[in-house]
Design a protein around this motif. Structure first.
Motif, short mmCIF file in Angstrom:
data_model
loop_
_atom_site.label_atom_id
_atom_site.label_comp_id
_atom_site.label_asym_id
_atom_site.label_seq_id
_atom_site.Cartn_x
_atom_site.Cartn_y
_atom_site.Cartn_z
N LEU A 113 0.64 -1.14 -0.11
CA LEU A 113 -0.11 -0.11 -0.15
C LEU A 113 0.80 1.16 0.14
CD1 LEU A 113 -2.54 -1.13 2.51
CD2 LEU A 113 -2.82 -1.23 0.17
N SER A 114 0.49 2.16 -0.84
CA SER A 114 1.20 3.50 -0.76
C SER A 114 0.41 4.65 -0.09
CB SER A 114 1.38 3.84 -2.16
OG SER A 114 0.33 4.35 -2.87
N TYR A 115 1.35 5.37 0.74
CA TYR A 115 0.44 6.67 1.28
C TYR A 115 1.59 7.76 1.19
CZ TYR A 115 2.72 3.70 5.08
OH TYR A 115 3.59 2.74 5.58
N PRO A 116 1.14 8.91 1.45
CA PRO A 116 2.20 10.08 1.52
C PRO A 116 2.80 10.11 2.76
CG PRO A 116 -0.05 10.95 1.19
CD PRO A 116 -0.08 9.30 1.18
N SER A 117 4.06 10.83 2.75
CA SER A 117 4.74 10.82 3.93
C SER A 117 4.15 11.52 5.07
CB SER A 117 6.36 11.42 3.77
OG SER A 117 6.23 12.34 3.13
N GLU A 118 3.39 12.46 4.79
CA GLU A 118 2.66 13.26 5.60
C GLU A 118 1.59 12.33 6.46
OE1 GLU A 118 1.77 14.45 2.20
OE2 GLU A 118 3.87 15.32 2.27
N THR A 119 1.08 11.49 5.97
CA THR A 119 -0.09 10.56 6.78
C THR A 119 0.78 9.17 7.12
OG1 THR A 119 -0.66 9.57 4.69
CG2 THR A 119 -1.83 11.57 5.57
N ARG A 120 1.89 9.19 7.23
CA ARG A 120 2.61 8.08 7.53
C ARG A 120 2.05 7.24 8.81
NH1 ARG A 120 8.84 7.43 9.23
NH2 ARG A 120 8.70 5.18 9.77
N TYR A 121 2.24 7.84 9.90
CA TYR A 121 1.90 7.20 11.09
C TYR A 121 0.34 7.28 11.24
CZ TYR A 121 6.51 8.81 12.31
OH TYR A 121 7.81 8.91 12.22
N THR A 122 -0.20 7.76 10.62
CA THR A 122 -1.85 7.73 10.42
C THR A 122 -2.17 6.38 9.65
OG1 THR A 122 -2.28 10.01 10.88
CG2 THR A 122 -4.12 8.87 10.21
N SER A 123 -1.41 6.53 8.65
CA SER A 123 -1.77 5.39 7.87
C SER A 123 -1.49 4.00 8.27
CB SER A 123 -1.12 5.53 6.32
OG SER A 123 -1.71 6.59 5.73
N GLU A 124 -0.41 4.22 8.96
CA GLU A 124 0.29 2.64 9.56
C GLU A 124 -0.65 2.28 10.69
OE1 GLU A 124 4.21 3.63 10.64
OE2 GLU A 124 4.96 3.30 8.59
#
Length: 146
Positions: free
Chosen positions: A118-129
């Protein structure tokens, strides 16, 4: 002793026709044996064929003093939807990237039917994880034991 010799005359056409019919007969017998030979193939039962137990599964995620549930809806063999419920106004105010990150991840998860790559922007890294971990816990509940 008189021996009477009999001469049998076979025409070449008759020999060729006989050989062709014998060959076709052998071919048909082999074909019937292959077609009707009992194979012991087992048809998987419903439980063996499915990846998930159909239903809606949730996993909770604690954000500060608030608790958010990540909801995953699955069929027997696919993930249908992933969402956050209930997403209160205080959560959206305190964590503005939560809903956009979930929407992006939900599209990727439903499209790929997996939590891998899955890919996500670095700004939402912790939220996405954190969201991916919560979705993983919900899918663990949905998985059919093998």
């Amino acid at each position: 002793m008189s021996s009477k010799t009999k001469i049998v005359v076979l025409r070449m056409k008759e020999i060729i026709y006989t050989a062709i019919f014998i060959g076709l007969g052998i071919f048909l017998i082999c074909l019937f044996i292959i077609m009707f030979h009992s194979r012991e193939e087992t048809v998987p039962t419903w439980e063996e064929a499915s990846l998930y137990t159909p239903g809606v599964y949730t996993s909770s995620l604690t954000l500060g003093s608030e608790q958010v549930n990540v909801q995953v809806a699955v069929d027997r063999d696919q993930i249908n939807s992933v969402s956050i419920v209930p997403l209160s106004e205080s959560i959206t105010t305190m964590y503005p990237l939560m809903q956009p990150a979930m929407d992006d991840l939900a599209q990727q998860i439903v499209a790929s039917q997996s939590l891998d790559n899955l890919s996500y922007p670095s700004e939402t890294r912790y939220t996405s994880e954190a969201l991916i971990m919560a979705v993983g816990k919900a899918l663990d509940k949905a998985c059919v034991p093998q």
